[in-house]
Design a protein around this motif. Sequence first.
Motif, PDB file in Angstrom:
ATOM      1  N   ALA A  25      40.537  36.901  52.254  1.00 32.78           N
ATOM      2  CA  ALA A  25      40.379  37.886  51.173  1.00 32.78           C
ATOM      3  C   ALA A  25      40.826  39.278  51.598  1.00 32.78           C
ATOM      4  O   ALA A  25      41.348  40.042  50.789  1.00 32.78           O
ATOM      5  CB  ALA A  25      38.933  37.917  50.688  1.00 32.78           C
ATOM      6  N   GLU A  35      43.407  43.156  50.025  1.00 31.96           N
ATOM      7  CA  GLU A  35      42.750  44.429  49.751  1.00 31.96           C
ATOM      8  C   GLU A  35      43.748  45.572  49.812  1.00 31.96           C
ATOM      9  O   GLU A  35      44.456  45.723  50.790  1.00 31.96           O
ATOM     10  CB  GLU A  35      41.627  44.680  50.765  1.00 31.96           C
ATOM     11  CG  GLU A  35      40.489  43.703  50.648  1.00 31.96           C
ATOM     12  CD  GLU A  35      39.455  43.875  51.736  1.00 31.96           C
ATOM     13  OE1 GLU A  35      39.700  44.618  52.710  1.00 31.96           O
ATOM     14  OE2 GLU A  35      38.399  43.238  51.618  1.00 31.96           O
ATOM     15  N   GLN A  59      43.124  44.582  39.926  1.00 28.54           N
ATOM     16  CA  GLN A  59      42.736  43.514  40.847  1.00 28.54           C
ATOM     17  C   GLN A  59      43.973  42.711  41.250  1.00 28.54           C
ATOM     18  O   GLN A  59      44.671  42.177  40.387  1.00 28.54           O
ATOM     19  CB  GLN A  59      41.685  42.601  40.197  1.00 28.54           C
ATOM     20  CG  GLN A  59      40.383  43.315  39.939  1.00 28.54           C
ATOM     21  CD  GLN A  59      39.453  42.549  39.035  1.00 28.54           C
ATOM     22  OE1 GLN A  59      39.803  41.524  38.450  1.00 28.54           O
ATOM     23  NE2 GLN A  59      38.233  43.055  38.886  1.00 28.54           N
ATOM     24  N   GLN A 111      41.528  38.908  43.462  1.00 28.75           N
ATOM     25  CA  GLN A 111      40.607  39.644  44.332  1.00 28.75           C
ATOM     26  C   GLN A 111      39.785  40.574  43.452  1.00 28.75           C
ATOM     27  O   GLN A 111      40.285  41.573  42.959  1.00 28.75           O
ATOM     28  CB  GLN A 111      41.395  40.444  45.385  1.00 28.75           C
ATOM     29  CG  GLN A 111      40.548  41.244  46.335  1.00 28.75           C
ATOM     30  CD  GLN A 111      39.857  40.378  47.366  1.00 28.75           C
ATOM     31  OE1 GLN A 111      40.292  39.274  47.662  1.00 28.75           O
ATOM     32  NE2 GLN A 111      38.764  40.861  47.904  1.00 28.75           N
ATOM     33  N   GLN A 138      32.537  39.856  49.568  1.00 25.15           N
ATOM     34  CA  GLN A 138      33.791  39.889  48.829  1.00 25.15           C
ATOM     35  C   GLN A 138      33.725  38.823  47.742  1.00 25.15           C
ATOM     36  O   GLN A 138      33.251  37.705  47.988  1.00 25.15           O
ATOM     37  CB  GLN A 138      34.974  39.603  49.753  1.00 25.15           C
ATOM     38  CG  GLN A 138      35.183  40.675  50.801  1.00 25.15           C
ATOM     39  CD  GLN A 138      36.270  40.282  51.786  1.00 25.15           C
ATOM     40  OE1 GLN A 138      36.437  39.125  52.104  1.00 25.15           O
ATOM     41  NE2 GLN A 138      36.996  41.282  52.258  1.00 25.15           N
ATOM     42  N   VAL A 164      35.926  36.630  44.807  1.00 24.27           N
ATOM     43  CA  VAL A 164      37.253  36.148  44.466  1.00 24.27           C
ATOM     44  C   VAL A 164      37.127  35.152  43.324  1.00 24.27           C
ATOM     45  O   VAL A 164      36.232  34.301  43.340  1.00 24.27           O
ATOM     46  CB  VAL A 164      37.904  35.450  45.687  1.00 24.27           C
ATOM     47  CG1 VAL A 164      39.247  34.847  45.332  1.00 24.27           C
ATOM     48  CG2 VAL A 164      38.033  36.410  46.859  1.00 24.27           C
TER      49      VAL A 164
END
Length: 191
Positions: free
Chosen positions: A63, A67, A85, A99, A109, A111
């Motif tokens: 993930a 970012e 996103q 994300q 995080q 997802v």
Amino acid sequence: MDINKLIASRLLALRDRRGLSLTALSERSGVSRSNISLIERGESSATATVLDKLAGALGVTLASLFEAGQDEPAPPSPLQRAVDQPVWTDPASGYVRRQLSPAVRTPLQLVEVVFPPGQRVTYEQVVREADIHQQIWLLDGVMDVSAGDQQWRLQAGDCLAIREDQHISYANPGKTPARYLVGLVTLPFAI
């Protein structure tokens, strides 16, 4: 920002931050030096399996490769608007990954994944510098998940908790796309 450019800049920044050459990252990850170079230049869309190997070799979650804003001087916003996103499609399976989490540093995080029918993705066991736990909450469809020697068939509404310290496989045996939310928590290993 184009998703391949985002992945390219994050991968290069993480490799530079760790002082790894292309050769060193290749040896750690099992991904060819030329493939890493193509990904870092944004000239190749890596598969989920390749990105997982690279993330593991860099000691980060998959993930974290999606970012934005981590390397900018201004602090990242605690809000990640839907329009901002990052969305990525695995070129091998066609699964779509969004994300959801802002770039703010937190151990959690989120997802969202839309997984096409009849497809499978397998992640090898990768040694990581952190203990990563995930929960998979299936919103629509059916998914088969295996972790190590255990296997589960998830139906809509089911939630599965697993650790990323083992061989993990995701498959959609259904005839419609499966949609699920993944919550990832990264904990440092106790020394």
